[in-house]
Scaffold this active site. Structure first.
Site, short mmCIF file in Angstrom:
data_model
loop_
_atom_site.label_atom_id
_atom_site.label_comp_id
_atom_site.label_asym_id
_atom_site.label_seq_id
_atom_site.Cartn_x
_atom_site.Cartn_y
_atom_site.Cartn_z
N GLU A 196 0.86 -1.19 0.00
CA GLU A 196 0.00 0.00 0.00
C GLU A 196 0.90 1.24 0.00
O GLU A 196 0.71 2.16 -0.79
CB GLU A 196 -0.91 0.01 1.23
N ASP A 274 -12.31 -1.01 2.42
CA ASP A 274 -11.29 -0.69 3.41
C ASP A 274 -11.92 -0.14 4.68
O ASP A 274 -12.15 -0.87 5.64
CB ASP A 274 -10.25 0.27 2.84
#
Length: 312
Positions: A196, A274
């Protein structure tokens, strides 16, 4: 359902998109609901965050100040979990992987109580949704302390997968090797947040070191054709979260999101939320965002939808 999904995208109809079965496989439980649901319960108005966050720390500060402060204590925590199940039912989520930390288990007095409460919330608010609970460890955790807890946690055979989240590379990935071996022996799906904020090499290292089957985010892999080929060849799926990536500055916008590059390289990819209470985009909205910006066709996005539904 393929044609229904494609038509819904082409007609730009969120209502129709919500009726098509989808998955949400990267969802942090206490942040997985809809802001409007919390607003109605707390009788407040929450202004969604606009623009980007400078860091995970700034994101967390905003969440605590703007959302969590209105849901205090155990009642507030359980309301946020409830909100995640309500959201799943409202958005046609057929497969839902919610992640929970060990601290959340402890806050509800151990596994038996924790399981009873979570299963009860799921049965009440999302009875048609297949629930895939995930054990989430912190990158900065005391791995020895975690390892000492695993036999008890895994004995209940409730968690379906394991993950590491939080600031990447807070400690060497090798520190988690024995934990992941235990999780593998217990039959859990092996996942981790990597790529990420890190590099493509970090994605490969984590996948090899921990024998990962899935990667949360992993978008940094798009910078390496060789690593994307390895992921594709080994069928390592990436559970990406477009709005999260944009709002945390990992992608400039939807139109340049790395999911296009990953898909073209044959890497299995799914679309997820998320932290919905922070990023304020449902799974249906995530698909529509990627379609409207011209990044992917409706048929291609349907392939991603079907990829997610092959979990479980």
């Amino acid at each position: 359902m393929k044609q229904h999904f494609i038509a819904a995208l082409e007609n730009r109809s969120l209502d129709d998109l919500r009726k098509v079965p989808k998955s949400d496989l990267h969802n942090h439980a206490g942040r997985g609901g809809n802001l409007k649901y919390i607003e109605a319960w707390a009788n407040i108005t929450i202004q969604p965050h606009s623009g980007t966050f400078a860091s995970l720390g700034e994101m967390q500060e905003w969440f605590v100040r703007s959302v969590k402060s209105h849901c205090p204590g155990m009642e507030g925590y359980l309301k946020r979990i409830e909100a995640a199940f309500v959201q799943a039912a409202d958005d046609g989520i057929e497969l839902l992987a919610l992640s929970f930390g060990i601290d959340e288990i402890d806050s509800l007095c151990g596994m038996e109580s924790f399981i009873r409460i979570m299963d009860s919330l799921r049965q009440r608010y999302a009875p048609q949704t297949a629930f895939l609970p995930e054990l989430a460890l912190d990158w900065a955790c005391n791995t020895d302390a975690v390892r000492a807890r695993l036999d008890d946690i895994f004995a209940y055979q409730w968690f379906r997968s394991i993950d590491i989240c939080g600031p990447e590379l807070a400690q060497p990935i090798s520190n988690f090797r024995s934990i992941y071996r235990k999780a593998k022996s217990a039959g859990l799906v092996l996942k981790a947040h990597t790529g990420e904020f890190g590099t493509a090499d970090n994605v490969l290292e984590a996948a090899v070191e921990l024998e990962l089957q899935e990667v949360h985010h992993g978008i940094a892999a798009a910078a390496s054709p060789q690593i994307m080929k390895w992921l594709a060849d080994h069928h390592i799926r990436l559970n990406v979260c477009p709005t999260s990536n944009v709002m945390l500055g990992r992608a400039r916008d939807y139109a340049s999101h790395p999911v296009r590059t990953l898909y073209d390289a044959g890497v299995p990819v799914t679309i997820n939320t998320d932290d919905l209470l922070i990023f304020n985009q449902s799974v249906s909205e995530e698909y529509l965002n990627l379609y409207l910006c011209g990044l992917m066709s409706a048929a291609e996005l349907n392939e991603l939808r079907e990829c997610g539904l092959r979990s479980g």
